[in-house]
Design a protein around this motif. Structure first.
Motif, mmCIF file in Angstrom:
data_model
loop_
_atom_site.group_PDB
_atom_site.id
_atom_site.type_symbol
_atom_site.label_atom_id
_atom_site.label_comp_id
_atom_site.label_asym_id
_atom_site.label_seq_id
_atom_site.Cartn_x
_atom_site.Cartn_y
_atom_site.Cartn_z
ATOM 1 N N GLY A 188 0.774 -1.227 0.000
ATOM 2 C CA GLY A 188 0.000 0.000 0.000
ATOM 3 C C GLY A 188 0.805 1.276 0.000
ATOM 4 O O GLY A 188 0.250 2.365 0.141
ATOM 5 N N GLY A 189 2.122 1.205 -0.156
ATOM 6 C CA GLY A 189 2.926 2.421 -0.125
ATOM 7 C C GLY A 189 4.372 2.139 -0.469
ATOM 8 O O GLY A 189 4.699 1.153 -1.120
ATOM 9 N N HIS A 231 16.872 10.029 6.164
ATOM 10 C CA HIS A 231 15.464 9.691 5.954
ATOM 11 C C HIS A 231 14.686 10.982 5.670
ATOM 12 O O HIS A 231 14.135 11.606 6.588
ATOM 13 N N PRO A 232 14.652 11.417 4.396
ATOM 14 C CA PRO A 232 13.932 12.654 4.076
ATOM 15 C C PRO A 232 12.432 12.525 4.329
ATOM 16 O O PRO A 232 11.881 11.418 4.416
ATOM 17 N N ALA A 233 11.777 13.674 4.429
ATOM 18 C CA ALA A 233 10.331 13.697 4.645
ATOM 19 C C ALA A 233 9.624 12.901 3.554
ATOM 20 O O ALA A 233 9.997 12.943 2.381
ATOM 21 N N HIS A 234 8.582 12.171 3.960
ATOM 22 C CA HIS A 234 7.842 11.309 3.035
ATOM 23 C C HIS A 234 6.591 12.038 2.542
ATOM 24 O O HIS A 234 5.944 12.755 3.310
ATOM 25 N N PRO A 235 6.218 11.855 1.275
ATOM 26 C CA PRO A 235 5.042 12.567 0.754
ATOM 27 C C PRO A 235 3.718 12.166 1.398
ATOM 28 O O PRO A 235 2.778 12.958 1.408
ATOM 29 N N LEU A 236 3.623 10.939 1.929
ATOM 30 C CA LEU A 236 2.339 10.444 2.429
ATOM 31 C C LEU A 236 2.304 10.197 3.931
ATOM 32 O O LEU A 236 1.257 9.833 4.458
ATOM 33 N N PRO A 285 -0.618 8.917 8.333
ATOM 34 C CA PRO A 285 -0.962 9.296 6.954
ATOM 35 C C PRO A 285 -1.266 10.786 6.851
ATOM 36 O O PRO A 285 -1.774 11.403 7.792
ATOM 37 N N ARG A 286 -0.942 11.354 5.693
ATOM 38 C CA ARG A 286 -1.297 12.742 5.410
ATOM 39 C C ARG A 286 -1.556 12.865 3.915
ATOM 40 O O ARG A 286 -1.139 11.997 3.123
ATOM 41 N N PRO A 287 -2.224 13.926 3.487
ATOM 42 C CA PRO A 287 -2.441 14.123 2.046
ATOM 43 C C PRO A 287 -1.107 14.204 1.308
ATOM 44 O O PRO A 287 -0.099 14.656 1.860
#
Length: 307
Positions: free
Chosen positions: A74-75, A217-222, A229-231
């Motif tokens: 799922g990701g 560990h860079p910021a993740h888009p999701l 979870p985020r948009p």
């Protein structure tokens, strides 16, 4: 060396970027809240210190960054592994708890007089250490024979402020001075995982001859720093894709572009890693990361997983 310095400096400046230093199954992590005060190190080393911990890094000419993405159910996850040649790692590490004396390399001057102990886990990539000036802790550790596990007793002393943890390796160190509300520093070294003897996860496309000793560990888009979870955040996606273009495997990038309909099929048979790159592309396209691919009918169903 300047590209390496730019990579590390920009990551240190971003409060949403996390760090880990160690090996598979034994690592310390450095994270901080966006509003958490963080100071550059006073001795000129690249790094940051907060009240709860810190990180110091030293660059080397043989340091090789490897940016990669891994498909998950799922990701996906992403990271930049900071690797060194396997033959450059030091010889046999200590296998008994050893007193090393005052920690003169401590990130904060007030900690430099505290006594450092290597717990004796025998790892080539990192020394797992504790540091203390509490008489009861010093007496107990000095009585220890053989290696000392990073167990609940040590973590209880850490929570009580009687000791700090120091993970020190070829590229630098991460210190954990206090455990608190995440995101923040933490450390782990479960014996069951260490017994596997791996240098990295099998899904990480680390080139032969290299060994990861730290990760960005860079910021993740999701997902936010707590894993919630985020948009979809397009800027975080674009930021990591730039790292992937600069520091990733060109072959896996070619397979990813092919899956998106943005490039030709590579001229070799697919394998486990290329299929993983294609799965990541499919998941990201389903999230709207590549509208140009979606317009070409390349976006897959959102149910694509790594199973």
């Amino acid at each position: 060396m300047q590209p390496l310095r730019d990579l590390v400096s920009s990551a240190l400046a971003d409060p949403e970027t996390g760090w880990s230093l160690g090996t598979f199954g034994a690592a310390a992590e450095f994270r901080r809240r966006p509003d958490e005060p963080a100071e550059p190190l006073r001795d000129g080393r690249l790094g940051l210190a907060t009240r709860r911990g810190g990180i110091a890094l030293g660059l080397r000419p043989d340091l090789v960054p490897v940016a990669y993405e891994t498909a998950l159910p799922g990701g996906w996850s992403h990271a930049v592994a900071l690797c060194l040649p396997a033959d450059s790692l030091r010889g046999p590490a200590r296998r008994t708890c050893t007193e090393l004396g005052p920690d003169r390399a401590a990130l904060r001057p007030e900690a430099s007089g505290r006594i450092l102990f290597d717990l004796g886990l025998g790892l080539a990539q990192v020394d797992v250490c504790l540091r203390s000036d509490a008489p009861e802790v010093l007496a107990r550790i000095r009585r220890a024979g053989g290696p000392v596990a990073l167990d609940e007793g040590i973590l209880a002393d850490l929570r009580a402020g009687r000791l700090g943890l120091v993970f020190a390796g070829s590229l630098g160190r991460i210190e954990v001075e206090a455990l608190g509300a995440p995101p923040g520093p933490r450390a782990y070294a479960p014996e069951a995982v260490l017994r596997l003897g791996r240098s990295h996860a099998a899904t990480a496309p680390i080139p032969p001859g290299l060994v990861p000793v730290a990760h960005i560990h860079p910021a993740h888009p999701l997902r936010d720093a707590l894993g919630r979870p985020r948009p979809f955040e397009a800027r975080h996606h674009a930021g990591f894709q730039a790292l992937l273009e600069r520091w990733g495997d060109p072959d896996l990038l070619a397979w990813k572009r092919h899956r998106l309909g943005l490039g030709p099929r590579p001229g070799r048979p697919p394998d486990r890693r290329s299929r993983g790159a294609e799965r990541v592309a499919a998941i990201q396209a389903a999230c709207g990361a590549y509208p140009e691919a979606a317009q070409q009918g390349e976006a897959p169903a959102a149910s694509v997983t790594d199973s």
